[in-house]
Write an enzyme that holds these catalytic residues in place. Structure first.
Site, PDB file in Angstrom:
ATOM      1  N   TYR A 125      -5.722   0.575   8.959  1.00  0.00           N
ATOM      2  CA  TYR A 125      -6.796   0.866   8.012  1.00  0.00           C
ATOM      3  C   TYR A 125      -8.141   0.470   8.592  1.00  0.00           C
ATOM      4  O   TYR A 125      -8.889  -0.317   7.999  1.00  0.00           O
ATOM      5  CB  TYR A 125      -6.535   0.173   6.669  1.00  0.00           C
ATOM      6  CG  TYR A 125      -5.374   0.792   5.918  1.00  0.00           C
ATOM      7  CD1 TYR A 125      -5.509   2.021   5.289  1.00  0.00           C
ATOM      8  CD2 TYR A 125      -4.138   0.152   5.857  1.00  0.00           C
ATOM      9  CE1 TYR A 125      -4.444   2.609   4.625  1.00  0.00           C
ATOM     10  CE2 TYR A 125      -3.065   0.724   5.188  1.00  0.00           C
ATOM     11  CZ  TYR A 125      -3.222   1.951   4.569  1.00  0.00           C
ATOM     12  OH  TYR A 125      -2.174   2.533   3.913  1.00  0.00           O
ATOM     13  N   ASP A 157       0.802  -1.224   0.000  1.00  0.00           N
ATOM     14  CA  ASP A 157       0.000   0.000   0.000  1.00  0.00           C
ATOM     15  C   ASP A 157       0.832   1.271   0.000  1.00  0.00           C
ATOM     16  O   ASP A 157       0.479   2.264  -0.611  1.00  0.00           O
ATOM     17  CB  ASP A 157      -0.956   0.019   1.195  1.00  0.00           C
ATOM     18  CG  ASP A 157      -0.215   0.191   2.515  1.00  0.00           C
ATOM     19  OD1 ASP A 157       0.616  -0.683   2.855  1.00  0.00           O
ATOM     20  OD2 ASP A 157      -0.451   1.203   3.205  1.00  0.00           O
TER      21      ASP A 157
END
Length: 498
Positions: free
Chosen positions: A233, A81
């Site tokens: 997240y 990511d």
């Protein structure tokens, strides 16, 4: 030749003026085509798995080749990511959705970069397809324990921290990450509808199954997998926004009326009546409204008027001079400013929505209604261009926030691979603790992560080119993905002067 009437001349002049306004910098300050190319190359630096022969980030090597093996599932591939070595499913799926939307809406402007953009979409879609179909009633949503990963500073090629696998099931639901995965697969299906119809059909079929799974077994993955996805997240906005977002993409991809019926019946329950002012990997509400407004503007689909009104409210919050609506903030240098850490993610998503909405409005001859003021699509394009130009170097610091673009750009990224000698330059393994010397070093990165856009400056336009300042110096796939579409638009409509 007979002279044209004054009426005809006015019509021609108005058409020329409109073209000039919609492509507001025919003598552009930047080479947008070069920036577009670099923004896509970045994704090749974030690849996990067996790299293809043509991978253009040549200092990268293969990594994560046994991901999922200990669980008898193939989870090789996908994207890291940001600057770590974890594959987080929620931001990866959002990244893939936004890359796909960039191609769907702005691919015609990409020229020679279109095959590279499709390849970037496919790298994400291939992984998500495996994660969604490997095991019945199971979606694999993460590879690697982030707590263990963050205790080391290792190149992806060297990593030896646990490659644990995490999944959502009917007993441990994750409607947010599952619905975002469905959206990504559906949007990707549109990208490949003509170039690879068999693959497109496979993606769409999987998207429908994953959406059904997300809708039938409702719950947030932040509850089911809290220890492993939070605080990294967490789904702070819940899962309602993703369900509406996914249904909208499935309707666009399939034209199946059942998905539009789902939107019309469930919209209010899933947050359609809320005004919201940011769009991100977590919160999809305003992105959904802009996406659905296309159906109202072009096809006059019933029940979608609300989405146009709320899209207008969001856009008005960004447009200077609409003070009764404006909630958006700007730095003194003119950058949209929403958050303290990794603010650039909100800049690129807002910029993308400005351009997508301008396109939908223009196609139907509509405008944005901000109280008593109508704002034209051309004004939205001009505002988006100011954000893109700021990112590329038109800012108080005179710095490009895209690595490798321009003469002055960030040289000390909070990124393991960029900050450490490559496996080609230093074939010997660099251990977990040994790597921290590179994190805390003041030396410039030995590897240029071409095209990476970092978290960006603070509210005063100040930027610390410092690896330890991760909120400013860390790049992320979900920062770049929306920018790909924006850069494509300006590359296709503006001539460069350099």
């Amino acid at each position: 030749m007979e002279p044209k009437s004054s009426f005809s001349l006015c019509v021609v002049a108005a058409a020329v003026l409109q073209l000039l306004l919609l492509a507001p910098s025919l003598a552009a300050a930047f080479n947008y085509a070069d920036a577009l190319a670099k923004s896509i190359i970045f994704f090749e630096g974030q690849r996990s798995g067996k790299l293809p022969p043509g991978n253009r980030m040549t200092w990268r090597g293969d990594s994560g080749l046994r991901d999922g093996a200990q669980y008898n599932v193939d989870l090789v591939g996908g994207y890291y990511d940001a600057g770590d070595n974890v594959k987080f499913g929620l931001p990866m799926a959002f990244t893939t959705t936004m890359l796909a939307w960039s191609v769907v809406d702005f691919g015609k402007f990409m020229g020679a970069e279109l095959p590279h953009a499709r390849a970037a979409v496919r790298w994400g879609a291939d992984y998500l397809l495996k994660a969604a179909t490997a095991t019945p009633d199971t979606l694999y949503v993460q590879v690697a324990d982030p707590n263990q990963d963050h205790r080391c500073w290792e190149r992806p090629e060297d990593m030896d921290t646990p490659r644990s696998v995490y999944a959502v099931t009917k007993d441990k639901p994750g409607s947010d990450v599952a619905a975002e995965t469905a959206a990504a697969l559906a949007a990707s299906a549109i990208v490949f509808r003509r170039s690879d119809p068999a693959y497109s059909s496979k993606l769409l079929h999987a998207a429908m199954k994953v959406f059904d799974f997300a809708d039938r077994h409702r719950g947030s993955y932040s509850d089911s997998l809290s220890a492993f996805v939070c605080p990294f997240y967490c789904s702070y906005s819940g899962y309602h926004d993703e369900l509406l977002w996914a249904a909208s993409w499935l309707h666009r991809a399939s034209n199946n009326v059942s998905f539009m019926s789902y939107v019309q019946v469930n919209g209010m329950q899933l947050g359609a009546g809320d005004d919201d002012y940011s769009f991100s990997w977590d919160d999809k509400r305003v992105g959904t409204k802009v996406l659905l407004s296309k159906g109202f503007l072009k096809k006059k689909l019933q029940g979608l008027q609300l989405y146009k009104a709320h899209s207008d409210n969001y856009i008005c919050s960004l447009v200077p001079g609409t003070s009764s609506f404006q909630s958006g903030q700007y730095t003194p240098g003119g950058l949209i400013y929403k958050e303290g850490a990794s603010n650039m993610q909100y800049v690129t998503t807002a910029t993308f929505l400005l351009l997508a909405y301008a396109k939908y409005l223009r196609s139907s001859g509509a405008s944005v209604v901000c109280g008593a003021k109508d704002v034209s699509p051309a004004e939205l394009v001009a505002l988006a261009k100011r954000q893109v130009d700021y990112i590329l170097g038109k800012n108080p610091a005179g710095m490009s926030y895209m690595v490798g673009f321009g003469a002055r750009y960030p040289r000390r990224l909070h990124h393991r691979g960029a900050s450490m000698p490559s496996v080609r330059a230093h074939p010997g393994r660099i251990g977990c603790d040994e790597g921290f010397a590179y994190l805390h070093s003041g030396a410039a990165d030995p590897n240029v992560l071409v095209g990476a856009v970092v978290g960006g400056p603070d509210a005063s336009d100040a930027f610390a080119d410092d690896r330890d300042s991760y909120g400013q110096s860390e790049p992320a796939t979900y920062i770049n993905a929306p920018l790909v579409g924006a850069l494509a638009f300006f590359a296709g409509t503006a001539k460069s002067t350099n």
